[in-house]
Scaffold this active site. Sequence first.
Site, PDB file in Angstrom:
ATOM      1  CD  GLU A  47      -2.895   1.185   2.328  1.00  0.00           C
ATOM      2  OE1 GLU A  47      -2.795   0.393   3.269  1.00  0.00           O
ATOM      3  OE2 GLU A  47      -3.875   1.943   2.167  1.00  0.00           O
ATOM      4  CB  CYS A 252      -7.592   2.705   4.004  1.00  0.00           C
ATOM      5  SG  CYS A 252      -7.995   1.847   5.517  1.00  0.00           S
ATOM      6  CD  GLU A 384      -9.349  -2.739   7.457  1.00  0.00           C
ATOM      7  OE1 GLU A 384      -9.594  -1.571   7.798  1.00  0.00           O
ATOM      8  OE2 GLU A 384      -8.460  -3.429   7.980  1.00  0.00           O
TER       9      GLU A 384
HETATM   10  O1  AHR Z   1      -2.292  -1.435   6.835  1.00  0.00           O
HETATM   11  C1  AHR Z   1      -2.769  -0.192   7.188  1.00  0.00           C
HETATM   12  C2  AHR Z   1      -4.278  -0.117   7.104  1.00  0.00           C
HETATM   13  O2  AHR Z   1      -4.842  -0.985   8.026  1.00  0.00           O
HETATM   14  C3  AHR Z   1      -4.866  -0.551   5.799  1.00  0.00           C
HETATM   15  O3  AHR Z   1      -4.854   0.454   4.863  1.00  0.00           O
HETATM   16  C4  AHR Z   1      -6.258  -0.916   6.169  1.00  0.00           C
HETATM   17  O4  AHR Z   1      -6.816  -1.873   5.318  1.00  0.00           O
HETATM   18  C5  AHR Z   1      -6.139  -1.367   7.591  1.00  0.00           C
HETATM   19  O5  AHR Z   1      -7.071  -0.749   8.403  1.00  0.00           O
END
Ligand code: AHR
Length: 666
Positions: A47, A252, A384
């Site tokens: 990410e 996210c 999520e």
């Molecule tokens: O890994 C950090 C965040 O944790 C991610 O973006 C999310 O999916 C989770 O809440």
Amino acid sequence: MKKIKTISYLLASLLCINTAHAQHSLVVKVNEPKADIQPTMWGIFFEDINLGADGGIYAELIKNRSFEFLKPMMGWTVQQPKKKDDPLAAFNSPVLVVNRKEVNTANPRYIKVSVNNTAKGDLGLTNEGFRGMGIKKDLRYDFSVMYHQDAPGITMYVELVDSNNNVLGGTTVVPNEAGIVWHKIAASFTTNATVMKAKMNIWFEGNGVIDLDMISLFPSDTWKNRPGGMRADMVQKLADLHPGFIRFPGGCIVEGYDLEHRYQWKKTLGPIEERQLIINRWNTEFVNRPAPDYFQTFGLGFFEYFQLAEDIGAEPLPILNCGMACQFNSAEVATIDELDSYVQDALDLIEFANGDVSTKWGKIRADMGHPAPFNLKMMGVGNENWGPQYVERLKIFSKTIKAKYPGFKLVNSSGFAPNGELFDYLNDTLRSMHADLIDEHYYQRPEWFFSNVKRYDSYPRDGSKIFAGEYAAQSDHTVSVNNKNTWLTALSEAAFMTGLERNADVVSMASYAPLFAHIDGWQWTPDLIWVNNLQSYGTPDYYVQQLYSLNKGTKVVPITMGTDVVTGQDSLFATAAIDSATNEVIIKLVNASNRSQTNTVSLQGVKKLAAEGKLSVLKSNDLNTVNSFDQPAKVAPVESAVAVKGKDISVVAEPYSFNILRIKML
Ligand code: AHR
């Protein structure tokens, strides 16, 4: 009751090293395979958080190269040394930000620099880099800029300087094309020193007006030496994990703060100057860790992602927005009427990855340099997300995608927590919908990881499989800035992962999260790999992931203490597998106690074993030990040989150690 005892013993044992020695007898039944271990079992989660992409793995050194940040000159300073004391200089700036958004929505801004009979050193632009620029001695750097001018007449002197303005290297460019068309000019130079936080100056000389955009500087030593590519040390860290898959782009970031700022893969393709940047959702997420200069330029876009996965032999696992923005933020949802374009994005992504070059998206892939398909086999719908609004949208995605691509696997979200009402609702609902894979996330304390090692023992053996899509032990608590990647967090993950491997018939994939963090630009900790502008190191958690991945095996076989699976008795956790390809048995032992343990392992169901096995050990007597830039391998695997006597092996598991034994079966 037994479980409570195990945990309290474990916590009590964390206090000091005890010299007492424990003895255990374990039996491995090599000829009783219990489950196949999927090649995808251990993967990675990528990410763009903590400067993971921009300012991180994407090797661009210029921050705000196209002046599209909210503040168009962020990262840039106009230099007019002679006008240092002129209060009007800032108001009569020779640099004007121009916005052509009616004709160029993807990259509307550029700068217009008026050079008025200027000598070298009188007018310049300085870029500070993301957190400075990491520069290496004797390396070639590639500068480029897009420009447009009515007539030539300006010379640009490009230089890298350290904090004392010592010049580290530079080049001169003379833009000599004129007319209404934009041109690109590029030049390279070599540097004379290694500097952690350099900056770049462009000095203007001559007379005239020039428009500039996409001012760029890349090191030449990118991964596979690809121009405009990725930081090789960071990619190498990923390659060294031998991941089964790469989840991308998050997290996210998939959802976005609101729908307008969701991740849209189609906007990450094609020439980089046409990739429309957006504000990174981690820019503003944590008031105590603000990152006002954090944007997503998508230099690492979906093509580069598929290419990366291919490079390092991992299956791609893209996660797509399901028509819902982050439910911790705006919680916006697209109306069902408007969901078509989101679903179409998913279908088109499959075509982009796999379609023949005669298809629309297959051709775009081919035009970007990859006519062969990327063989995409799975995709996540939502990150999520939770609640009936998720289920309603997911059903539409699943029906449409499965109708067109029946064998394609879909990952479904079970929300952000591994239990509770929201989880239970989704778990039941997704199972009744025959979800292929359910994505579970756990950011929990180390105690949770030790005590949940049996989590999957009681899961249904048929139906939906589990993707442990994001997990990490938190030394403090979730989103605490005090979280550290200690040996305790890593050891607890190693123990927990014995439960994932033992239940490989249920758990198909798992990935630690987040992956990268820049020491000067992180928002979230703990993280698997830490970087600065020049270096990167793996945490103890990284080495746990790596040891599991390198010692995956193909089939789980039983390992027992007496008649019981080994799930924390006397703080010992164990799992065993065979690797059919190499004909080896692989035994993993986690000693979470402060005592040494002699574990006598007897192998049954095998004719003969090699006289010697290989032992890899990760350990530290101090559970607070962390790795660092100065001591990157304080906790790192050490290999040795172990004697095998007939079918018995005696493994001394040191206090607080993760041990992996590989023995050839003859
Ligand atoms: O890994 C950090 C965040 O944790 C991610 O973006 C999310 O999916 C989770 O809440």
